[in-house]
Scaffold this motif. Structure first.
Motif, PDB file in Angstrom:
ATOM      1  N   UNK A   7     -33.217  15.873 -33.177  1.00 25.51           N
ATOM      2  CA  UNK A   7     -32.156  16.694 -32.621  1.00 25.51           C
ATOM      3  C   UNK A   7     -30.828  16.108 -33.075  1.00 25.51           C
ATOM      4  N   UNK A   8     -29.904  16.957 -33.465  1.00 25.87           N
ATOM      5  CA  UNK A   8     -28.575  16.531 -33.882  1.00 25.87           C
ATOM      6  C   UNK A   8     -27.895  15.749 -32.765  1.00 25.87           C
ATOM      7  N   UNK A   9     -27.179  14.695 -33.125  1.00 25.71           N
ATOM      8  CA  UNK A   9     -26.465  13.888 -32.132  1.00 25.71           C
ATOM      9  C   UNK A   9     -25.426  14.664 -31.366  1.00 25.71           C
ATOM     10  N   UNK A  10     -24.936  15.784 -31.929  1.00 23.34           N
ATOM     11  CA  UNK A  10     -23.940  16.607 -31.254  1.00 23.34           C
ATOM     12  C   UNK A  10     -24.439  17.211 -29.959  1.00 23.34           C
ATOM     13  N   UNK A  11     -25.743  17.176 -29.721  1.00 23.60           N
ATOM     14  CA  UNK A  11     -26.283  17.666 -28.454  1.00 23.60           C
ATOM     15  C   UNK A  11     -25.841  16.739 -27.319  1.00 23.60           C
ATOM     16  N   UNK A  12     -25.748  15.439 -27.601  1.00 24.53           N
ATOM     17  CA  UNK A  12     -25.353  14.463 -26.586  1.00 24.53           C
ATOM     18  C   UNK A  12     -23.844  14.259 -26.522  1.00 24.53           C
ATOM     19  N   UNK A  13     -23.231  14.076 -27.660  1.00 17.88           N
ATOM     20  CA  UNK A  13     -21.787  13.898 -27.747  1.00 17.88           C
ATOM     21  C   UNK A  13     -21.339  14.397 -29.112  1.00 17.88           C
ATOM     22  N   UNK A  14     -20.212  15.112 -29.176  1.00 20.32           N
ATOM     23  CA  UNK A  14     -19.829  15.715 -30.450  1.00 20.32           C
ATOM     24  C   UNK A  14     -19.246  14.744 -31.478  1.00 20.32           C
ATOM     25  N   UNK A  15     -18.880  13.533 -31.068  1.00 25.30           N
ATOM     26  CA  UNK A  15     -18.330  12.542 -31.991  1.00 25.30           C
ATOM     27  C   UNK A  15     -18.352  11.175 -31.308  1.00 25.30           C
ATOM     28  N   UNK A  75     -14.586  16.796 -24.485  1.00 22.18           N
ATOM     29  CA  UNK A  75     -14.609  15.421 -24.990  1.00 22.18           C
ATOM     30  C   UNK A  75     -13.281  15.033 -25.617  1.00 22.18           C
ATOM     31  N   UNK A  76     -12.684  15.949 -26.372  1.00 22.81           N
ATOM     32  CA  UNK A  76     -11.370  15.666 -26.963  1.00 22.81           C
ATOM     33  C   UNK A  76     -10.306  15.501 -25.881  1.00 22.81           C
ATOM     34  N   UNK A  77     -10.355  16.319 -24.845  1.00 22.88           N
ATOM     35  CA  UNK A  77      -9.386  16.202 -23.748  1.00 22.88           C
ATOM     36  C   UNK A  77      -9.529  14.845 -23.059  1.00 22.88           C
ATOM     37  N   UNK A  78     -10.762  14.373 -22.858  1.00 20.11           N
ATOM     38  CA  UNK A  78     -10.978  13.067 -22.234  1.00 20.11           C
ATOM     39  C   UNK A  78     -10.443  11.946 -23.126  1.00 20.11           C
TER      40      UNK A  78
END
Length: 155
Positions: A7-15, A75-78
């Motif tokens: 599964x692509x890592x973006x499922x958990x966190x986008x970066x 995530x970017x806002x955080x």
């Protein structure tokens, strides 16, 4: 023969950025003021305004894209809140809205074209934008593009 499915890592966190524990601590960290964090996003930042075909695979694909875009903006806002609290700057590189691309398109020609667009922007110095509210907040409903109106007979 053994097969694996990943599964692509973006499922958990986008970066990869500042770890969640540091963001949630609320503390100001000494020594971080004036530093800069660069985030590379494998996708677009803005909302994609298009109609979804009435098929189950299309609805699933659109739902996945909407969910991952929401996770990305959150995530970017955080990361941005952490940066402001610690006197840091954040720059983001992402696929521009005007570039035709999809995270679910693995066609080799499409991937080569996207790579070349990234290379062109990097060489020209236009690859990075500062992280600000316009990057992470979707437009308000009055700023959004109006939806196409259906004809009275439903067409």
């Amino acid at each position: 023969m053994q097969q694996e499915l990943h599964v692509d890592g973006g499922v958990n966190t986008p970066f990869l950025g500042v770890p969640e524990g540091m963001i949630l601590s609320g503390e100001t960290l000494p020594g971080w003021r004036g530093s800069e964090l660069f985030i590379i996003v494998n996708g677009k930042l803005g909302l994609s305004r298009r109609q979804t075909r009435g098929s189950l695979p299309s609805v699933f694909a659109r739902s996945y894209q909407s969910m991952t875009q929401s996770l990305l903006r959150t995530s970017l806002a955080a990361q941005g809140a952490f940066a402001r609290r610690n006197g840091m700057r954040i720059s983001v590189a992402a696929i521009p809205q005007e570039v035709e691309a999809s995270a679910l398109d693995f066609d080799q020609d499409a991937m080569k074209a996207l790579f070349e667009e990234g290379r062109r922007r990097a060489v020209s110095g236009n690859g990075w934008v500062p992280l600000d509210a316009e990057v992470v907040e979707p437009p308000s409903p009055q700023d959004a593009e109006p939806a196409a109106e259906a004809a009275p007979d439903g067409r």
